[in-house]
Structure formats: structure tokens, C-alpha cells
Design an enzyme around this catalytic site. Structure first.
Site, mmCIF file in Angstrom:
data_model
loop_
_atom_site.group_PDB
_atom_site.id
_atom_site.type_symbol
_atom_site.label_atom_id
_atom_site.label_comp_id
_atom_site.label_asym_id
_atom_site.label_seq_id
_atom_site.Cartn_x
_atom_site.Cartn_y
_atom_site.Cartn_z
ATOM 1 N N ASN A 1 -4.785 5.814 -1.004
ATOM 2 C CA ASN A 1 -3.961 6.157 0.162
ATOM 3 C C ASN A 1 -3.292 7.520 0.046
ATOM 4 O O ASN A 1 -3.014 8.166 1.055
ATOM 5 C CB ASN A 1 -2.919 5.069 0.425
ATOM 6 N N SER B 1 0.827 -1.204 0.000
ATOM 7 C CA SER B 1 0.000 0.000 0.000
ATOM 8 C C SER B 1 0.860 1.251 0.000
ATOM 9 O O SER B 1 0.333 2.349 -0.134
ATOM 10 C CB SER B 1 -0.948 0.001 1.201
ATOM 11 N N GLU C 1 -7.133 -1.285 -6.985
ATOM 12 C CA GLU C 1 -6.247 -0.399 -7.749
ATOM 13 C C GLU C 1 -5.239 -1.279 -8.494
ATOM 14 O O GLU C 1 -4.550 -2.092 -7.872
ATOM 15 C CB GLU C 1 -5.503 0.561 -6.819
ATOM 16 N N HIS D 1 -3.705 -3.520 -5.603
ATOM 17 C CA HIS D 1 -3.895 -3.003 -4.249
ATOM 18 C C HIS D 1 -5.353 -3.131 -3.810
ATOM 19 O O HIS D 1 -6.237 -2.451 -4.346
ATOM 20 C CB HIS D 1 -3.434 -1.542 -4.176
#
Ligand code: CAA
Length: 308
Positions: free
Chosen positions: A212, A141, A174, A162
Site C-alpha cells: 500500500n 491496511s 505481508e 495483511h
């Protein structure tokens, strides 16, 4: 989660391009979740772990989560629920031997701790053991996909996948490409993501990708707000739930994902990009981590879960 997406995840179908056999490296919370959704969609999944205890833990996480999914999918039909659990479980096996884990693998997804050295060691060994056709992906991440993949020969068959916690519930995936990831690899990863019921978005190999990059600074600012004494933890969380429609407030979410994870990500980014104020680690969060208050998993973070 919408029942439709659950149904897609649970439907047995084999239209996900070349990918049928998936190797999951790491059976922690994320690895178990990824293994589960792949098996729900009909893939054969091999989980690679360091020992039997870790495999047992993965089995427990998957068992509990499958029970919840089965209840939702087949709430009025316990037989169908049991059949769903049995069939999904039968497609998952656990091994501790790296070479064996990739014997027939079409796709390897790595979800071990965020340690570049460890990831390099694992991918080097996987690269030697896996068939040429096998695609590799990391669920990191916060680390660079290109840097993780720098040790393998098959850079054109390496990308990022992800997932989000809890994997069986969160609908996003992702799909990250590096300058070396081939178009064919990227498209296969996108198709596979769709086949396991996720909505896929693409992002370049940048810090935090999409979610993120936006979420981590937002969570950090919530912790700073508490640190400054601007508002209570409860009011910060209530405000974002009721004022912005988020399912969890930022401090609840930090407790859910782990305060140590948040600090680790921020420290890594801060070291790499010291001039970016958004990446500056939060003192209060570091202090709580030093006290062992890591969030839900340790029983205490911003909130106290020990009496729940
Ligand atoms: N497995 C299967 N089903 C699960 C589950 C799991 N692990 N966790 C929750 N569910 C199901 C529950 O069974 C429940 O189903 P029903 O509605 O059929 O009863 C449903 O999800 C809702 O769960 P709960 O009633 O327990 O609680 P909730 O409504 O508060 O939802 C939540 C829980 C889904 C976690 C929700 O609060 C949420 O979406 N929170 C935000 C999570 C988030 O932002 N995740 C991303 C974190 S960032 C990240 O992961 C990236 C990273 O790199 C760190």
C-alpha cells in the site's frame, strides 16, 4: 490464480506450527476471505461478528467464493467439488460471543473497520478472554500495528497479517512485526501464512507496509491525472494494463477496493505526515465519495456498474 497455490490452500495439513484453531474477528469481505483460506488449509475457524445478519453475510461471501475455487480445482468432477465445499464449510463456525470465540484459539486475526478506538476496545477484551498462548494479529491496511497492540499485555505475541483482496486469489501475505513482536511469534505467523498457501514477505510497522505504501500514491496519481484532464479514465486504465501488465487499471482498482477506503487511508496518513506530498488526498476522489460514488459496491465510482 495458479492452480498450484489453490491446491496448497485446499490441502488438509497440520504442519503450520502450533496453529490449528483460528478466530476471525469480523466477517466482512476481508475477514470472510481469510476465514475461507484458513479453513481450506484445514484450520478450524471461528468467525466473530456482532449479529446473525453479519454472520449470514459472511456465509454468503464464503459460499460464493468457495464455489469458484471448487470449480477451478475440480472442474471435471462435481462430486469432488461438492465434497471440497462441504468439508471446508464444516470447519467454519460463526459466533457472536467474544469470550466463546477465543476459548480454544491459537491465533486471532482481526479485520474490522479501520477505527483505532474500536480495535482497542476489541483487543482489550480479547486479551482478557483468550488463553495466554493465543497469538493476536491485525489485518489493518493503514494503521500502526504497534498502536493497535498498545492496549494488550501480550505485546510479544502481537503482529500484523495483511491480506489482499480478493483473499482467496491474491497470493501475497505481508507479515508485520513491531519492535515488541518476538522472533517466535514472527516465525509462527510466517509459517502459518505459508501453510495457508500464501507467499509471505516481512515489513516493519511503517505506513502502508510494502504494497500500500507503493500502491496508494500510484492510485492517487491516476485520479489526479483524470482530475487534470490529462487522459480519460478508460485510457489511463488501458495504458497501465497493456503498458505495465497490470491485471486492472488504477481507476478500476480504486473502484474495486472502494474510493472511500482510498480517501480514508490518504486522510489518515496526511494527518500524520502532512509534509509528504505522496499522501495528499485527491479532491476528485473526495468529491465522488461525497456523492456516494464509492466504486463497485455502490454501483458507481469512476465507472458505472449499474447496467452490468
Ligand atoms: N474468490 C474465488 N475466486 C475468485 C474470486 C473470489 N473472490 N475472484 C476472482 N476469482 C477467480 C475467478 O473465479 C477466476 O477463476 P478462473 O480463472 O478459474 O475462472 C479468476 O479468479 C479470475 O477472475 P475473473 O475471470 O472474474 O476476473 P479477472 O481475470 O479480471 O481477475 C482479479 C479478477 C483476480 C480481481 C484480477 O483482476 C486482479 O488480480 N486484480 C487486481 C487485484 C488487486 O490488485 N488486489 C489488491 C488490492 S489492494 C488490497 O487489497 C490491499 C488493501 O489493503 C486495500
Amino acid at each position: 490464480m495458479a492452480t498450484r497455490a489453490l491446491l496448497i490452500q485446499s490441502r488438509r495439513h497440520f504442519s503450520n506450527g502450533a496453529i490449528q484453531n483460528v478466530t476471525m474477528v469480523g466477517g466482512g469481505l476481508m475477514g470472510s476471505g481469510i476465514a475461507q483460506v484458513a479453513a481450506q488449509a484445514g484450520n478450524n475457524v471461528t468467525i466473530l461478528e456482532v449479529g446473525q445478519e453479519q454472520l449470514k453475510n459472511a456465509q454468503n461471501i464464503i459460499g460464493q467464493s468457495l464455489g469458484r475455487v471448487a470449480k477451478r480445482l475440480h472442474k471435471d468432477d462435481p462430486n469432488a467439488a461438492n465434497k471440497f465445499i462441504e468439508e471446508t464449510t464444516s470447519r467454519i463456525q460463526g459466533v457472536t460471543d467474544l469470550a466463546r470465540s477465543v476459548e480454544n484459539s491459537d491465533l486471532v486475526v482481526e479485520a474490522v473497520v479501520e477505527n483505532m478506538e474500536l480495535k482497542h476496545k476489541i483487543f482489550k477484551e480479547l486479551d482478557e478472554a483468550a488463553p495466554q498462548k493465543t497469538l493476536f494479529a491485525s489485518n489493518t491496511s493503514s494503521l500502526s500495528i504497534a498502536e493497535i497492540g498498545s492496549v494488550v499485555q501480550r505485546k510479544d505475541r502481537f503482529g500484523g497479517l495483511h491480506f489482499f483482496n480478493p483473499v482467496p486469489v491474491m497470493r501475497l501475505l505481508e507479515v508485520i512485526r513491531t519492535p515488541d513482536t518476538s522472533e517466535q511469534t514472527h516465525q509462527t505467523l510466517m509459517r502459518w501464512g505459508k501453510s495457508i498457501g500464501k507467499t509471505c514477505v516481512t515489513c516493519k510497522d511503517t505506513p502502508g507496509f510494502i504494497v500500500n505504501r507503493l500502491l496508494v500514491p500510484y492510485l492517487a496519481e491516476a485520479a489526479r491525472m483524470l482530475e487534470r484532464g490529462d487522459a480519460t479514465a478508460e485510457d489511463i486504465d488501458t495504458a497501465m494494463k497493456l503498458g505495465a501488465g497490470h491485471p486492472m487499471g488504477p481507476l478500476e482498482l480504486l473502484d474495486y477496493t472502494g474510493l472511500d477506503t482510498g480517501v480514508f487511508i490518504m486522510e489518515g496518513w496526511h494527518r500524520k505526515y502532512p509534509d509528504n506530498p505522496l499522501f495528499k488526498p485527491v479532491e476528485l476522489q473526495k468529491k465522488l465519495v461525497a456523492q456516494g460514488r464509492l466504486g463497485r459496491k455502490s454501483g458507481r465510482g469512476f465507472y458505472d456498474y449499474r447496467k452490468l
